[in-house]
Design an enzyme around this catalytic site. Structure first.
Site, PDB file in Angstrom:
ATOM      1  N   SER A   3      10.753  25.136 -28.694  1.00 44.62           N
ATOM      2  CA  SER A   3      10.767  23.449 -28.961  1.00 44.62           C
ATOM      3  C   SER A   3      10.030  22.995 -27.900  1.00 44.62           C
ATOM      4  O   SER A   3       9.214  23.977 -27.001  1.00 44.62           O
ATOM      5  CB  SER A   3      12.109  23.259 -28.822  1.00 44.62           C
ATOM      6  N   LYS A   4       9.891  21.771 -27.833  1.00 47.45           N
ATOM      7  CA  LYS A   4       9.006  21.043 -26.896  1.00 47.45           C
ATOM      8  C   LYS A   4       9.577  21.442 -25.408  1.00 47.45           C
ATOM      9  O   LYS A   4       8.563  21.425 -24.504  1.00 47.45           O
ATOM     10  CB  LYS A   4       9.309  19.526 -26.994  1.00 47.45           C
ATOM     11  N   ARG A   5      10.552  21.954 -25.121  1.00 46.81           N
ATOM     12  CA  ARG A   5      10.867  22.327 -23.764  1.00 46.81           C
ATOM     13  C   ARG A   5      10.039  23.448 -23.347  1.00 46.81           C
ATOM     14  O   ARG A   5       9.851  23.807 -22.251  1.00 46.81           O
ATOM     15  CB  ARG A   5      12.316  23.135 -23.675  1.00 46.81           C
ATOM     16  N   HIS A   6       9.523  24.157 -24.245  1.00 41.19           N
ATOM     17  CA  HIS A   6       8.648  25.331 -23.965  1.00 41.19           C
ATOM     18  C   HIS A   6       7.134  24.881 -23.841  1.00 41.19           C
ATOM     19  O   HIS A   6       6.130  25.610 -23.559  1.00 41.19           O
ATOM     20  CB  HIS A   6       8.487  26.545 -25.131  1.00 41.19           C
ATOM     21  N   GLY A   7       7.150  23.512 -23.668  1.00 43.83           N
ATOM     22  CA  GLY A   7       5.389  22.935 -23.613  1.00 43.83           C
ATOM     23  C   GLY A   7       4.993  22.552 -25.003  1.00 43.83           C
ATOM     24  O   GLY A   7       5.749  22.680 -26.031  1.00 43.83           O
TER      25      GLY A   7
END
Ligand code: GLU
Length: 513
Positions: free
Chosen positions: A255-259
């Site tokens: 997800s966005k948390r991973h960039g």
């Protein structure tokens, strides 16, 4: 029956790698089966959908080579089951909603958010799974009218039969959902605003979709969609394949948390479409042997849903880099050089000079050099660039790396500390003598003989007499590149050209005066 698959993006953000994988698998299956691949834009969420995201999604699909038989084509459509944007299908959905309402398979629900919350809490306190109680299902016509008259806002709920729904997933096998735990679901905010589960069912039917291939996160929607198909009288003959989740390096859902995982970002960094496609194919699918390199056409031949794994797939950036490096190495140098131009431009390395003139190239090559001058329309010397790119092609993982590796070729002045010129504690005088010797030797090479072999021959002869070759070659390499690490001095001097090489040596000598 002709196979028809679809990719159904919601344009609420750019195309990310996970969705691109879904699109690829749907596309591959359609192509393998000589069927049709349909793109349908699911833009019913008016607030979150934006035309620029749709553009991003569609242009990236094209860039990856995933063409569609039916779907949006510019402002228009191609195909006969359109329109292919859900926002343009409101009239179609309305008819089907009205049908469900008149057959009492759906009903208006006037419960407010507060009432729903109270229901939920009540159920939770009794240890029950929170679900809609069905309160509005039994409202009489009269009660409904009164609610409407009073202006109470309403949604449309679908009557979910509290039964077990079983379907055969092409990847996971038999899947069972107990819908007794679901409660009646909202399928539209009003007659003009239908929601996802409903629009998908209508569209998959009208677009004659035979196979729905999508991410595992949608698996719990499938029983709802099957029940809706039944209620609408549609044949329940669509086959479902739910693809394994993609996890980030920390083993949580990508997800966005991973960039930023958008395809556009990878494209900007200089990943090739062939490499991305190859990489995505291996996220959940494997050929059954050790092979790792596949072209899109090769994948069409090899792909099968049988070889899609059930277990999650891990997004491994190293693997993507490795695959990209493979494709970069196989590229023609000039083509690679052409592709490098935007990166160098963005880094300001190919910009106009301070005089406002088109700098073309901060390094002009002499006619006598092995590279012939060939100005491209943009005033860029492609041959020269190809020479530079060629030095790094073997080890490049992505094109954007070129900026850092090769910036020194383009700079007018190099900025480095004097100490960089020193090899194993050489003092100023020793460095000066070494550089002067190199200058003398290189000056003696005729323009026409300025090539890597000749440069190497001349310098090595001298270097070998010095015991430690580094004493001659290190200061030179540092003078030419201003870097701690770089390509070797012979090839750098060759690509730089004689004039620039000598002037950089002079610059270095002046540092150690
Ligand atoms: N619009 C949905 C999404 O982007 C599509 C789901 C489906 O394929 O049914 O997740």
């Amino acid at each position: 029956m002709k196979v028809r698959t679809r990719f159904a993006p919601s344009p609420t953000g750019p195309l990310h790698m996970g969705n691109a994988r879904t699109a690829l698998f749907s596309w591959l299956f359609a192509r393998k089966e000589r069927g049709d691949f349909i793109v349908r834009v699911e833009d019913t969420d008016k607030e979150r959908s934006r035309p620029e995201w749709e553009k991003d999604v569609l242009s990236n699909l094209e860039w990856l080579g995933l063409d569609w038989n039916e779907g949006p084509a510019g402002a228009e459509d191609k195909g006969s089951s359109g329109p292919y944007r859900q926002s343009q299908r409101t009239g179609i959905y309305k008819e089907y909603l009205e049908r469900l309402l008149s057959e009492k398979k759906a009903y208006w629900c006037f419960c407010t958010q507060d009432e729903l919350e109270a229901q939920r809490q009540d159920q939770a306190s009794r240890g029950e799974t929170p679900r809609y109680s069905g309160r509005c299902k039994t409202l009489s016509q009269e009660e409904q009218k009164q609610n409407k008259k009073a202006g109470n806002s309403a949604v449309i709920r679908f009557v979910v039969e509290p039964k077990k729904v079983v379907f055969k997933d092409l990847i996971r096998g038999e899947v069972v959902f107990d819908m007794a735990l679901s409660g009646d679901i909202v399928i539209a905010k009003d007659l003009k605003t239908p929601l996802y589960n409903f629009t998908v069912v209508v569209d998959d039917y009208l677009m004659r979709i035979t196979h729905v291939i999508r991410g595992e996160d949608h698996i719990s929607n499938t029983p709802k969609q099957l029940l809706l198909q039944g209620a609408l009288g549609f044949p329940q003959n669509i086959q479902y394949a739910h693809l394994p989740l993609i996890l980030g390096p920390d083993k949580t859902k990508l997800s966005k948390r991973h960039g930023d995982n958008s395809v556009t970002r990878f494209k900007k960094q200089g990943y090739l479409p062939e490499a991305i496609v190859n990489f995505l194919a291996l996220l959940g699918w494997n050929p059954g042997d050790e092979r790792e390199i596949f072209s899109l056409q090769g994948l069409v031949k090899e792909f099968s849903l049988d070889r899609v794994q059930k277990g999650n797939a891990v997004f491994n950036l190293r693997r993507l880099e490795w695959i990209n490096g493979y494709y970069l190495r196989r590229m023609d140098k000039k083509a690679l050089a052409r592709m490098a131009v935007p990166y160098l431009k963005e880094a300001g390395l190919l910009e106009q000079n301070g005089n406002g003139e088109e700098q073309k190239f901060s390094l002009k090559i002499q006619k006598s050099q092995p590279y012939t001058i060939q100005e491209t329309g943009e005033g860029i010397d492609l041959e020269f660039l190809a020479g530079i790119v060629g030095l790094y092609q073997e080890r490049l993982k992505k094109l954007s790396e070129l900026v850092e590796l090769a910036d020194f070729f383009f700079k007018k002045e190099l900025n480095y500390e004097e100490e960089l010129l020193s090899w194993k504690g050489m003092g100023e005088q020793e460095i000066r003598e070494s550089l002067q010797k190199v200058k003398e030797l290189l000056s003696g090479i005729l323009e026409g003989e300025w090539n890597k072999e000749r440069i190497e021959q001349v310098l090595m002869k001298e270097a070998e007499t010095m015991g430690d070759k580094g004493k001659l070659l290190w200061p030179l390499r540092a003078a030419l590149t201003g870097k701690e690490a770089s390509a070797g001095p012979f090839e750098v001097a060759f690509v730089l050209g004689k004039e620039k090489t000598l002037s950089r040596i002079e610059q270095a000598i002046s540092k150690v005066q």
